[in-house]
Design a protein around this motif. Structure first.
Motif, mmCIF file in Angstrom:
data_model
loop_
_atom_site.group_PDB
_atom_site.id
_atom_site.type_symbol
_atom_site.label_atom_id
_atom_site.label_comp_id
_atom_site.label_asym_id
_atom_site.label_seq_id
_atom_site.Cartn_x
_atom_site.Cartn_y
_atom_site.Cartn_z
ATOM 1 N N GLY A 42 9.024 20.676 -1.195
ATOM 2 C CA GLY A 42 10.057 20.242 -1.369
ATOM 3 C C GLY A 42 9.703 18.264 -1.914
ATOM 4 O O GLY A 42 8.441 18.297 -1.910
ATOM 5 N N THR A 43 10.459 17.723 -1.324
ATOM 6 C CA THR A 43 10.478 16.243 -1.994
ATOM 7 C C THR A 43 9.744 15.399 -0.675
ATOM 8 O O THR A 43 8.996 14.551 -1.416
ATOM 9 C CB THR A 43 12.083 15.813 -2.422
ATOM 10 N N ASN A 44 10.235 16.438 0.282
ATOM 11 C CA ASN A 44 8.597 15.655 1.367
ATOM 12 C C ASN A 44 7.584 16.183 1.052
ATOM 13 O O ASN A 44 6.645 15.177 0.756
ATOM 14 C CB ASN A 44 8.729 16.499 2.691
ATOM 15 N N GLU A 45 6.881 16.741 0.834
ATOM 16 C CA GLU A 45 5.419 17.078 0.082
ATOM 17 C C GLU A 45 4.458 16.563 -1.330
ATOM 18 O O GLU A 45 3.896 15.763 -1.142
ATOM 19 C CB GLU A 45 5.728 18.459 -0.297
ATOM 20 N N ARG A 46 6.027 16.395 -2.182
ATOM 21 C CA ARG A 46 5.675 15.844 -2.774
ATOM 22 C C ARG A 46 5.292 13.986 -2.587
ATOM 23 O O ARG A 46 4.244 13.523 -3.393
ATOM 24 C CB ARG A 46 6.771 15.784 -4.254
ATOM 25 N N PHE A 47 6.363 13.656 -1.808
ATOM 26 C CA PHE A 47 6.434 12.300 -1.150
ATOM 27 C C PHE A 47 5.290 12.003 -0.922
ATOM 28 O O PHE A 47 4.569 11.812 -0.755
ATOM 29 C CB PHE A 47 7.548 11.746 -0.472
ATOM 30 N N VAL A 48 4.358 12.711 0.284
ATOM 31 C CA VAL A 48 3.478 12.594 0.732
ATOM 32 C C VAL A 48 1.916 12.739 0.281
ATOM 33 O O VAL A 48 1.150 11.815 0.642
ATOM 34 C CB VAL A 48 3.333 14.086 2.055
ATOM 35 N N ARG A 49 2.442 13.888 -0.880
ATOM 36 C CA ARG A 49 0.751 13.732 -1.859
ATOM 37 C C ARG A 49 0.673 13.010 -2.489
ATOM 38 O O ARG A 49 -0.558 12.525 -2.922
ATOM 39 C CB ARG A 49 1.012 15.470 -2.447
ATOM 40 N N ALA A 50 1.356 12.003 -2.770
ATOM 41 C CA ALA A 50 1.868 10.952 -4.148
ATOM 42 C C ALA A 50 1.418 9.622 -3.320
ATOM 43 O O ALA A 50 1.284 8.991 -3.724
ATOM 44 C CB ALA A 50 2.945 11.037 -4.492
ATOM 45 N N ASN A 51 1.723 9.803 -2.029
ATOM 46 C CA ASN A 51 1.531 8.464 -1.619
ATOM 47 C C ASN A 51 0.335 8.557 -0.348
ATOM 48 O O ASN A 51 0.013 7.492 0.023
ATOM 49 C CB ASN A 51 2.010 7.885 -0.199
ATOM 50 N N PHE A 52 -0.283 9.331 0.468
ATOM 51 C CA PHE A 52 -0.960 9.655 1.401
ATOM 52 C C PHE A 52 -2.723 10.414 0.603
ATOM 53 O O PHE A 52 -2.596 11.352 0.489
ATOM 54 C CB PHE A 52 -1.109 10.576 3.055
#
Length: 262
Positions: free
Chosen positions: A158-168
């Motif tokens: 979901g978008t949680n995983e996309r946010f994490v991989r894009a920012n960390f």
């Protein structure tokens, strides 16, 4: 002048004829709105793992969007039928016709918008961290989190995983398959932080003593939530948008929201 007048008049007549034809086509074009009413049931895809929006419990579902799905079905004059899905399968299930609408804390994204329609947004809800309360002060920003020693846990697809991989880029990222028990991993010391929607971290903070949401009212990223609809069916989308507008205007939405959040 006479010729120019005739040309203008012909253009007007042609325009009116085109409008009449397209209007008739729009009226007769097949729409899911009619199909659902003929079927007698609204098929709702939901993950059942995202409190307070959707939670599978004792063979059924509960949450904000479950009650709102029942309200939408009632407005259509049909039964609400829930179809459990996974975040990674959400777009596939919608595209296959497995469901008429997907509900359950779904973030509106441009990537998703390429494949589906969304209703008007019903919540503004960005990403915020949740951590052990003792660690709250040291995880205030993306830069604070993105360090080699930080263990970030995330649910897949979901978008949680996309946010994490894009920012960390430096933090250790663990994908954990169960979105219901994922927060217990932080309490148990097996992970340091999870990033989720601000409303979710607020609810988990209340539900699990020892966990603290980090600045949920000033999230790390702006986000909106909406209901996922089949692409191309403007008639059905218009009905869902109008139902949602009235649910908010009459106070029904706020009553359901408060039932699960306040």
């Amino acid at each position: 002048m006479a010729i120019a007048s005739m040309i203008r008049r012909a253009g007007i007549v042609a325009g009116l004829a085109f409008a009449a034809i397209t209007g008739a086509q729009a009226q007769t074009a097949p729409t899911l709105l009619d199909t659902i009413q003929s079927r007698g049931a609204l098929q709702i895809c939901t993950t059942g793992d995202y409190k307070p929006f959707t939670l599978a419990k004792d063979g059924s579902f509960e949450g904000i969007d479950i009650e709102l799905a029942k309200s939408l079905a009632k407005a259509l004059g049909v039964e609400a039928k829930f179809v459990q899905t996974k975040w990674a399968d959400l777009l596939t299930d919608m595209g296959s016709g497995k469901c008429d609408v997907a509900m359950g804390g779904i973030s509106v994204t441009l990537d998703r918008q390429k494949k589906v329609f969304f209703s008007s947004p019903y919540l503004i809800n960005g990403k915020a961290p949740i951590v052990r309360c003792a660690d709250k002060a040291k995880f205030q920003t993306v830069a604070d989190i993105d360090k080699p020693e930080t263990r970030v846990i995330v649910n897949p697809g979901g978008t949680n995983e996309r946010f994490v991989r894009a920012n960390f880029k430096q933090a250790k990222i663990e994908v954990y398959p169960d979105n219901v028990t994922i927060f217990d991993q932080i309490l148990a010391g097996k992970a340091d932080i999870m990033v989720a929607e601000s409303i979710e971290v607020k609810v988990q903070e209340k539900a699990k003593p020892g966990l603290c949401a980090v600045n949920p009212d000033e999230p790390l990223q702006y986000g909106e939530m909406g209901y996922m609809l089949p692409r191309g069916d403007a008639t059905f989308k218009a009905f869902v948008d109008q139902w949602l507008h009235l649910a908010k205007a009459t106070g029904e939405f706020a009553k359901i929201y408060d039932q699960f959040v306040r």
